[in-house]
Design an enzyme around this catalytic site. Structure first.
Site, PDB file in Angstrom:
ATOM      1  N   ARG A 243       5.971  -2.666  -7.551  1.00 30.43           N
ATOM      2  CA  ARG A 243       5.103  -3.820  -7.301  1.00 30.43           C
ATOM      3  C   ARG A 243       5.745  -4.703  -6.232  1.00 30.43           C
ATOM      4  O   ARG A 243       6.963  -4.847  -6.180  1.00 30.43           O
ATOM      5  CB  ARG A 243       4.899  -4.653  -8.577  1.00 30.43           C
ATOM      6  CG  ARG A 243       3.998  -4.015  -9.620  1.00 30.43           C
ATOM      7  CD  ARG A 243       2.548  -3.950  -9.166  1.00 30.43           C
ATOM      8  NE  ARG A 243       1.658  -3.519 -10.225  1.00 30.43           N
ATOM      9  CZ  ARG A 243       1.361  -2.244 -10.482  1.00 30.43           C
ATOM     10  NH1 ARG A 243       1.892  -1.274  -9.757  1.00 30.43           N
ATOM     11  NH2 ARG A 243       0.517  -1.955 -11.461  1.00 30.43           N
ATOM     12  N   GLU A 272      -1.863  -7.567  -1.449  1.00 35.45           N
ATOM     13  CA  GLU A 272      -2.306  -6.280  -0.893  1.00 35.45           C
ATOM     14  C   GLU A 272      -3.778  -6.383  -0.519  1.00 35.45           C
ATOM     15  O   GLU A 272      -4.610  -6.679  -1.380  1.00 35.45           O
ATOM     16  CB  GLU A 272      -2.115  -5.160  -1.927  1.00 35.45           C
ATOM     17  CG  GLU A 272      -0.664  -4.836  -2.188  1.00 35.45           C
ATOM     18  CD  GLU A 272      -0.449  -3.851  -3.323  1.00 35.45           C
ATOM     19  OE1 GLU A 272       0.706  -3.498  -3.575  1.00 35.45           O
ATOM     20  OE2 GLU A 272      -1.450  -3.441  -3.958  1.00 35.45           O
ATOM     21  N   HIS A 291      -0.602   1.184  -1.193  1.00 29.72           N
ATOM     22  CA  HIS A 291      -0.563   1.394  -2.650  1.00 29.72           C
ATOM     23  C   HIS A 291      -1.304   2.687  -3.025  1.00 29.72           C
ATOM     24  O   HIS A 291      -2.249   2.693  -3.820  1.00 29.72           O
ATOM     25  CB  HIS A 291      -1.173   0.197  -3.380  1.00 29.72           C
ATOM     26  CG  HIS A 291      -0.649   0.041  -4.776  1.00 29.72           C
ATOM     27  ND1 HIS A 291      -0.536  -1.174  -5.407  1.00 29.72           N
ATOM     28  CD2 HIS A 291      -0.209   0.962  -5.681  1.00 29.72           C
ATOM     29  CE1 HIS A 291      -0.056  -1.009  -6.641  1.00 29.72           C
ATOM     30  NE2 HIS A 291       0.145   0.287  -6.818  1.00 29.72           N
TER      31      HIS A 291
END
Length: 327
Positions: A243, A272, A291
């Site tokens: 993360r 993000e 991601h």
């Protein structure tokens, strides 16, 4: 019969936050689905019907105002391992259970971790850009990377994903060190040739590649900051597949600009995506992917099947296989 299926709230079918058609079909086999957009148009009609919320790519966000519109909600089934986006105690207080999908995501995430490590070490992205640039006439000789084989890999976190990364690193004859609150068994360590590092500082000082593979908690938020980065080798690379909030991005930016560390490879940031004018995006020694650690069709299928399995158990009042309990 269709009317006998329980109702589930999902994000959407298609679109940036939605399910691929074939994944939505897995859900439809067991649930009558309501897409978030349709729900918002008529929350009174759907609110009392919905018993499961399927949280895919963080959507629909399990906000208190939304959950309070679902009086019959029995389970929030989230895709992935991390649950930092869910207020588990609050959801439980509403009489609903929370579940995630561990295990099924580990191989794909570990694969991407090694991909980031290799791409950063060997300048693969830069090489591709040079090779395909219409202006390229001569191949430059200064695209020199760093050796992966027999390098030291320091893994922060040695859960299932961290352990699978260690397994993959064996093929490169890497020396593996790891830091974890609770040490793994001697058998586990010997199987991947990993040595336990009780002190995180020691791991940071010794590693050529530092791999972050811990869950985001109040203890791990900001785990890597100015002090920790200053301990790393100037030839070292930081890789984060967990993360974004685990790394202080301002400290990372400074370390990359000053040459405190060689490079960073990130599958996660905060937020993000990063704002388009964020200085991290301008640095030549940063590799960022959006991601995509779990983004393979095999893993996506497995995640959705496990989400459905968890949701069905919750709706039927059975033990939820992957229930998450408050810390």
């Amino acid at each position: 019969m269709e009317e006998e299926k329980p109702w589930a709230l999902i994000s959407e079918v298609g679109g940036p936050h939605g399910y691929l058609e074939e994944l939505a079909d897995i859900v439809k086999q067991h649930f009558q689905i309501v897409c978030y957009k349709d729900f918002l148009q008529n929350p009174v009609l759907y609110g009392s019907k919905i018993q499961a919320l399927l949280n895919w790519k963080y959507c629909p966000a399990a906000k208190p105002w939304l959950l309070k519109l679902l009086p019959c909600l029995k389970v929030v089934a989230s895709g992935g391992v991390g649950i930092d986006h869910l207020d588990v105690p609050f959801i439980n207080s509403l009489g609903a259970k929370v579940a995630n999908t561990p295990g099924v995501v580990s191989d794909a995430t570990a694969d991407l971790a090694m991909g980031l490590l290799l791409a950063s070490a060997r300048n693969i992205l830069e090489g591709h850009q040079i090779a395909t640039d219409p202006k390229t006439v001569h191949i430059p000789q200064n695209l020199i990377g760093v050796e992966v084989t027999r390098a030291t890999l320091g893994i922060i976190g040695m859960g299932e994903i961290g352990y699978k990364i260690a397994q993959r690193s064996k093929g490169f004859e890497m020396k593996v060190m790891y830091h974890k609150r609770t040490r793994r068994s001697t058998k586990d360590e010997q199987a991947v040739g990993a040595s336990y590092c009780e002190n995180l500082d020691d791991l940071l000082r010794c590693s050529d590649f530092v791999m972050i593979a811990v869950n985001l908690t109040s203890e791990t938020s900001g785990l890597i900051g100015h002090r920790e980065l200053s301990l790393m080798k100037p030839t070292a690379t930081l890789i984060n597949i967990s993360r974004g909030l685990i790394v202080n991005q301002d400290a990372l930016l400074e370390a990359l600009q000053s040459g405190t560390i060689r490079a960073a490879a990130l599958d996660v940031t905060h937020p993000e995506p990063l704002p388009r004018d964020h200085p991290l995006l301008e640095l030549p020694n940063v590799l960022i992917t959006p991601h995509i650690g779990i983004s393979t069709i095999t893993t996506a299928r497995g995640m959705v099947k496990k989400m459905v399995e968890n949701a069905l158990a919750g709706v039927k009042g059975l033990p939820v296989p992957n229930e998450v309990h408050p810390h």
